[in-house]
Design a protein around this motif. Sequence first.
Motif, mmCIF file in Angstrom:
data_model
loop_
_atom_site.group_PDB
_atom_site.id
_atom_site.type_symbol
_atom_site.label_atom_id
_atom_site.label_comp_id
_atom_site.label_asym_id
_atom_site.label_seq_id
_atom_site.Cartn_x
_atom_site.Cartn_y
_atom_site.Cartn_z
ATOM 1 N N ALA A 65 0.836 -1.205 0.000
ATOM 2 C CA ALA A 65 0.000 0.000 0.000
ATOM 3 C C ALA A 65 0.868 1.251 0.000
ATOM 4 O O ALA A 65 0.576 2.226 -0.708
ATOM 5 C CB ALA A 65 -0.937 -0.004 1.209
ATOM 6 N N ARG A 89 0.904 4.165 -2.867
ATOM 7 C CA ARG A 89 0.608 5.545 -2.442
ATOM 8 C C ARG A 89 1.671 6.526 -2.932
ATOM 9 O O ARG A 89 1.346 7.627 -3.407
ATOM 10 C CB ARG A 89 0.504 5.576 -0.901
ATOM 11 N N ARG A 124 -4.089 2.480 -9.592
ATOM 12 C CA ARG A 124 -5.431 2.554 -9.013
ATOM 13 C C ARG A 124 -6.153 1.214 -9.125
ATOM 14 O O ARG A 124 -6.816 0.782 -8.179
ATOM 15 C CB ARG A 124 -6.233 3.661 -9.696
ATOM 16 N N ALA A 149 -4.767 -1.108 -6.479
ATOM 17 C CA ALA A 149 -5.252 -0.774 -5.145
ATOM 18 C C ALA A 149 -6.677 -1.288 -4.941
ATOM 19 O O ALA A 149 -6.998 -1.862 -3.890
ATOM 20 C CB ALA A 149 -5.204 0.744 -4.940
ATOM 21 N N GLU A 181 -2.830 1.617 4.472
ATOM 22 C CA GLU A 181 -3.806 1.174 3.473
ATOM 23 C C GLU A 181 -4.880 2.236 3.280
ATOM 24 O O GLU A 181 -5.256 2.558 2.144
ATOM 25 C CB GLU A 181 -4.448 -0.147 3.889
ATOM 26 N N GLU A 240 -4.568 5.432 3.853
ATOM 27 C CA GLU A 240 -3.955 6.571 3.163
ATOM 28 C C GLU A 240 -3.749 6.281 1.684
ATOM 29 O O GLU A 240 -3.929 7.155 0.835
ATOM 30 C CB GLU A 240 -2.637 6.932 3.841
ATOM 31 N N CYS A 241 -3.406 5.050 1.361
ATOM 32 C CA CYS A 241 -3.282 4.643 -0.040
ATOM 33 C C CYS A 241 -4.618 4.841 -0.768
ATOM 34 O O CYS A 241 -4.665 5.443 -1.849
ATOM 35 C CB CYS A 241 -2.833 3.186 -0.106
ATOM 36 N N ARG A 261 -5.613 8.453 -1.340
ATOM 37 C CA ARG A 261 -4.876 9.098 -2.427
ATOM 38 C C ARG A 261 -5.290 8.588 -3.801
ATOM 39 O O ARG A 261 -5.290 9.339 -4.775
ATOM 40 C CB ARG A 261 -3.376 8.863 -2.208
ATOM 41 N N LEU A 262 -5.665 7.311 -3.890
ATOM 42 C CA LEU A 262 -5.914 6.722 -5.201
ATOM 43 C C LEU A 262 -7.382 6.711 -5.608
ATOM 44 O O LEU A 262 -7.685 6.568 -6.801
ATOM 45 C CB LEU A 262 -5.347 5.296 -5.268
ATOM 46 N N CYS A 319 -0.395 9.698 8.303
ATOM 47 C CA CYS A 319 -1.656 9.121 7.833
ATOM 48 C C CYS A 319 -2.847 9.766 8.528
ATOM 49 O O CYS A 319 -3.836 10.129 7.864
ATOM 50 C CB CYS A 319 -1.659 7.610 8.068
#
Length: 338
Positions: A169, A173, A192, A195, A223, A225-226, A229-230, A282
């Motif tokens: 992750a 990110r 993306r 994810a 995870e 935060e990933c 962002r995505l 995060c």
Amino acid sequence: MDDSRLSPELAGRFAAIALGHVRREYPNRLEQTLSGPGDLRPPSELHPVFHGSYDWHSCVHSYWMLARLLRRFPDSPEAPAIRALFDAQLVPAKVEAERAYLAAPAARGFKRPYGWAWLLKLSEELGRHGERRWAAAVEPLAEVFAGRFRDFLPIATYAVRVGTHFNTAFGLRMAVDYAEAAGDAALSVLLRGTAERWYGADADCPAWGEPGGDDFLSSALVEAECMRRLLPPERFLPWFGRFLPRLAEGEPAPLFRPAVVADRGDGKIAHLDGLNLSRAWCWRSLAAALPPGDPRRARTEEAARGHLAASLPHIADDYMGEHWLATFAVLALEAERA
């Protein structure tokens, strides 16, 4: 001094720390598969750019931090030394030697995915500078690692959810920042899609086992935060509600308690200072994604403050943390600018 923001004073302190170790060759923890006796060479020969900071990946993200600090505070007392470092190190011949190291078959998995992601972050940050020659010098190396993401993600059936360098992750990110800055739409789509494939169905995360004894990432929070962002906000917020459904009540409780660092001279235990700082990053990023007035926002902001306070004073207590922790402090302090 407001230690919740990146002040000029803190930036100067962090820059001085990094300038003191990015070209410090020893101690050095190499990650290398030997194919023959000729591979046994000093770190500065194997990695002419990134041979300092105890290990390759820490050196890369220390360069990222210096580039970030230079852009944010271009007139700082440390700025001339940063520019001189970049002029000496971020040059085509040295970068080509780094690229040649990666061409060996045994180096296929070198620093996957943590080092890959940080090199791309460095490239993205250098691209924001008016001085273009540094970004141009590093770009061939970034292309190698972007290619490795393209090759690896389609065959990576499963996510890696540990709290260390192998966490996938975190890799996604950080890599997406480069993909978007480079205008690489295909890589962005791949990141993306991966994810969503790995994490899209996750719900009711228990944060079981956090923190582990050598974690510097929270498997649960990185995870989240990933996905922040995505995913676009209209998709992230419902996902986040399913993933951590009791956040307003302070659950899962382990995510809200800063880790205790018993021995900062032990390299693995010192990772826990990094965990506190990366959790602060995060938490602050996630708080900013929540609507004003959402009760989860106050909880996450409070958690960020507590984690930051627990480890920010200990950045330079021992070289086991000093060679890398400032980077994660900058991530936390600059979260709203990410």
